[in-house]
Design an enzyme around this catalytic site. Structure first.
Site, PDB file in Angstrom:
ATOM      1  N   GLY A   2       5.844  75.577  -2.401  1.00 56.45           N
ATOM      2  CA  GLY A   2       6.241  76.976  -2.510  1.00 56.45           C
ATOM      3  C   GLY A   2       7.481  77.172  -3.369  1.00 56.45           C
ATOM      4  N   LEU A  40       7.545  79.275  -5.810  1.00 55.78           N
ATOM      5  CA  LEU A  40       6.767  79.009  -7.024  1.00 55.78           C
ATOM      6  C   LEU A  40       7.451  79.555  -8.276  1.00 55.78           C
ATOM      7  CD1 LEU A  40       3.138  79.773  -5.731  1.00 55.78           C
ATOM      8  CD2 LEU A  40       4.395  77.605  -5.699  1.00 55.78           C
ATOM      9  N   GLY A  72       6.143  76.666 -13.727  1.00 53.12           N
ATOM     10  CA  GLY A  72       5.619  75.293 -13.737  1.00 53.12           C
ATOM     11  C   GLY A  72       4.411  75.181 -12.821  1.00 53.12           C
ATOM     12  N   HIS A  73       4.554  75.708 -11.603  1.00 53.69           N
ATOM     13  CA  HIS A  73       3.419  75.681 -10.662  1.00 53.69           C
ATOM     14  C   HIS A  73       2.234  76.476 -11.233  1.00 53.69           C
ATOM     15  CE1 HIS A  73       6.905  75.322  -7.695  1.00 53.69           C
ATOM     16  NE2 HIS A  73       6.196  74.251  -7.405  1.00 53.69           N
ATOM     17  N   GLY A 103       2.255  67.773 -11.578  1.00 54.65           N
ATOM     18  CA  GLY A 103       3.129  67.965 -12.725  1.00 54.65           C
ATOM     19  C   GLY A 103       3.814  66.673 -13.138  1.00 54.65           C
ATOM     20  N   GLN A 104       3.969  66.503 -14.446  1.00 52.98           N
ATOM     21  CA  GLN A 104       4.705  65.340 -14.961  1.00 52.98           C
ATOM     22  C   GLN A 104       6.166  65.379 -14.523  1.00 52.98           C
ATOM     23  OE1 GLN A 104       4.880  64.553 -19.326  1.00 52.98           O
ATOM     24  NE2 GLN A 104       6.845  63.626 -18.743  1.00 52.98           N
ATOM     25  N   GLN A 143       6.040  60.428  -8.575  1.00 56.01           N
ATOM     26  CA  GLN A 143       5.076  60.940  -7.590  1.00 56.01           C
ATOM     27  C   GLN A 143       3.648  60.850  -8.141  1.00 56.01           C
ATOM     28  OE1 GLN A 143       5.750  64.459  -4.966  1.00 56.01           O
ATOM     29  NE2 GLN A 143       4.560  65.522  -6.496  1.00 56.01           N
ATOM     30  N   MET A 181      11.894  73.458 -14.905  1.00 55.54           N
ATOM     31  CA  MET A 181      11.763  74.414 -13.799  1.00 55.54           C
ATOM     32  C   MET A 181      11.594  73.650 -12.495  1.00 55.54           C
ATOM     33  SD  MET A 181       9.581  77.568 -15.164  1.00 55.54           S
ATOM     34  CE  MET A 181      10.166  78.507 -16.558  1.00 55.54           C
ATOM     35  N   SER A 241      11.931  74.396  -7.942  1.00 51.61           N
ATOM     36  CA  SER A 241      12.265  75.308  -6.848  1.00 51.61           C
ATOM     37  C   SER A 241      13.733  75.167  -6.481  1.00 51.61           C
ATOM     38  CB  SER A 241      11.402  75.002  -5.626  1.00 51.61           C
ATOM     39  OG  SER A 241      10.044  74.995  -5.995  1.00 51.61           O
TER      40      SER A 241
HETATM   41  P1  AMP Z   1       6.668  71.122  -5.618  1.00 51.34           P
HETATM   42  O1  AMP Z   1       6.396  72.497  -5.106  1.00 51.34           O
HETATM   43  O2  AMP Z   1       8.029  70.957  -6.189  1.00 51.34           O
HETATM   44  O3  AMP Z   1       6.285  70.061  -4.633  1.00 51.34           O
HETATM   45  O4  AMP Z   1       5.696  70.924  -6.871  1.00 51.34           O
HETATM   46  C1  AMP Z   1       4.312  71.100  -6.761  1.00 51.34           C
HETATM   47  C2  AMP Z   1       3.665  70.603  -8.015  1.00 51.34           C
HETATM   48  O5  AMP Z   1       4.162  71.337  -9.140  1.00 51.34           O
HETATM   49  C3  AMP Z   1       3.979  69.124  -8.293  1.00 51.34           C
HETATM   50  O6  AMP Z   1       2.812  68.487  -8.794  1.00 51.34           O
HETATM   51  C4  AMP Z   1       5.059  69.210  -9.336  1.00 51.34           C
HETATM   52  O7  AMP Z   1       5.146  68.070 -10.170  1.00 51.34           O
HETATM   53  C5  AMP Z   1       4.628  70.435 -10.119  1.00 51.34           C
HETATM   54  N1  AMP Z   1       5.783  70.998 -10.828  1.00 51.34           N
HETATM   55  C6  AMP Z   1       7.005  71.285 -10.323  1.00 51.34           C
HETATM   56  N2  AMP Z   1       7.831  71.729 -11.290  1.00 51.34           N
HETATM   57  C7  AMP Z   1       7.121  71.702 -12.445  1.00 51.34           C
HETATM   58  C8  AMP Z   1       7.418  72.027 -13.802  1.00 51.34           C
HETATM   59  N3  AMP Z   1       8.617  72.461 -14.178  1.00 51.34           N
HETATM   60  N4  AMP Z   1       6.431  71.889 -14.722  1.00 51.34           N
HETATM   61  C9  AMP Z   1       5.203  71.437 -14.362  1.00 51.34           C
HETATM   62  N5  AMP Z   1       4.858  71.118 -13.104  1.00 51.34           N
HETATM   63  C10 AMP Z   1       5.799  71.241 -12.155  1.00 51.34           C
END
Ligand code: AMP
Length: 283
Positions: free
Chosen positions: A31, A33, A36-37, A149-150, A155, A188, A190
């Site tokens: 969340g 969001l 990127g998400h 996401g990279q 991870q 980006m 959270s």
């Molecule tokens: P999180 O909510 O931080 O657990 O992220 C959920 C998914 O979004 C994970 O696969 C992250 O790698 C991806 N993600 C987070 N930030 C970015 C970003 N800036 N660009 C691309 N993917 C992202």
């Protein structure tokens, strides 16, 4: 968009969709969001007839209780963003749905070396928690495609390992989406929401340090570049957990580059207790 909180309801709906032959793309998130998400959702929409985004701040992947308590929650905005972006299902479960008392505790995942370095070293137990939640989501949703996401590069390697350990690599295809950045280069995240105005300006230094390594990397100067990057971040007020140049396949540190190995620069650094991570493929 359907908002579903109960596993049974989700199983019911997804079962019907799967019977109808729809392909399912899963985007797991915690969340708060941002674009990127949403880029993961856009990728999923391109190759699936049903997109499922999950929002679950997974307690088992936080080694630090304060970090868990401070994790930003913006569920109303998240619903708005997902609805606007055309997500089909938002799965927003409670901890009891993900970890019911009746569920057998999973054993340890054998993640090997990957779990002992970088994030694994600074956040003990983190990747076991990540595997627990992703494994559970994959078993409930059984997607055809999984989007990560990279930005969280280690991870991604861990989840690849999870897929092969569990045999889920036979049925789930993993897609890795590029890191989406702010105009000043900051990846980006959270957690950026927790930065003060002043620290938000300084935070772009993390990406600058990585781009500087990429620009100046030559055979034999990796250690020097790392030392310079550490000094640069310290001057901006960062507490750096690690900044390293590593083999992009294994994340083993690389001291002397032979000019051919595929490399990545990885960093984790905190500004006043807000810990940020980033990475950049170097060649
Ligand atoms: P999180 O909510 O931080 O657990 O992220 C959920 C998914 O979004 C994970 O696969 C992250 O790698 C991806 N993600 C987070 N930030 C970015 C970003 N800036 N660009 C691309 N993917 C992202």
């Amino acid at each position: 968009m359907l908002l579903i909180k109960k596993v049974d309801d989700l199983l019911n709906i997804i079962g019907k969709k799967r019977k109808a032959g729809l392909s399912i793309g899963l985007i797991p998130t915690m969340g708060a969001l941002h674009a990127g998400h949403i880029s993961l959702l856009e990728a999923a929409k391109g190759s699936n007839s049903l997109t499922v985004c999950s929002i679950f701040v997974n307690p088992t992947q936080f080694n630090n209780q304060k970090d868990f308590e401070n994790y930003p929650v913006t569920i109303e905005k998240d619903v708005y963003l997902l609805e606007n972006a055309g997500c089909d299902i938002l799965f927003f479960p409670s901890p009891d749905e993900i970890y019911p008392h009746t569920m057998q505790k999973p054993g340890l995942y054998e993640l090997g070396f990957l779990e002992t370095i970088l994030e694994g070293r600074f956040r003990p137990g983190h990747f076991q928690g990540v595997c627990q939640v992703v494994h559970r989501l994959l078993e409930i949703i059984r997607p055809d495609n999984l989007y990560l996401g990279q930005k969280d590069y280690q991870q991604v390697l861990i989840i690849k390992k999870l897929l092969s350990l569990t045999g889920l690599n036979e049925s789930v295809k993993l897609t890795i989406c590029p890191t989406v950045r702010e105009p000043d280069g900051l990846a980006m995240s959270s957690r950026n929401l927790r930065l003060s105005e002043e620290d938000r300006k300084k935070a772009a230094a993390i990406a600058q340090a990585l781009y500087n390594i990429k620009k100046n990397l030559k055979n034999g100067n990796a250690e020097l570049l790392i030392a310079e990057a550490k000094d640069f971040l310290a001057m901006q007020g960062f507490k750096t957990d690690y900044i390293e140049i590593a083999d992009a396949r294994t994340l083993e540190p690389v001291k002397n580059w032979d000019g051919s190995q595929k490399l990545i620069a990885v960093v984790a650094a905190a500004l006043n207790d807000v810990r940020l991570i980033d990475n950049l493929l170097l060649n």
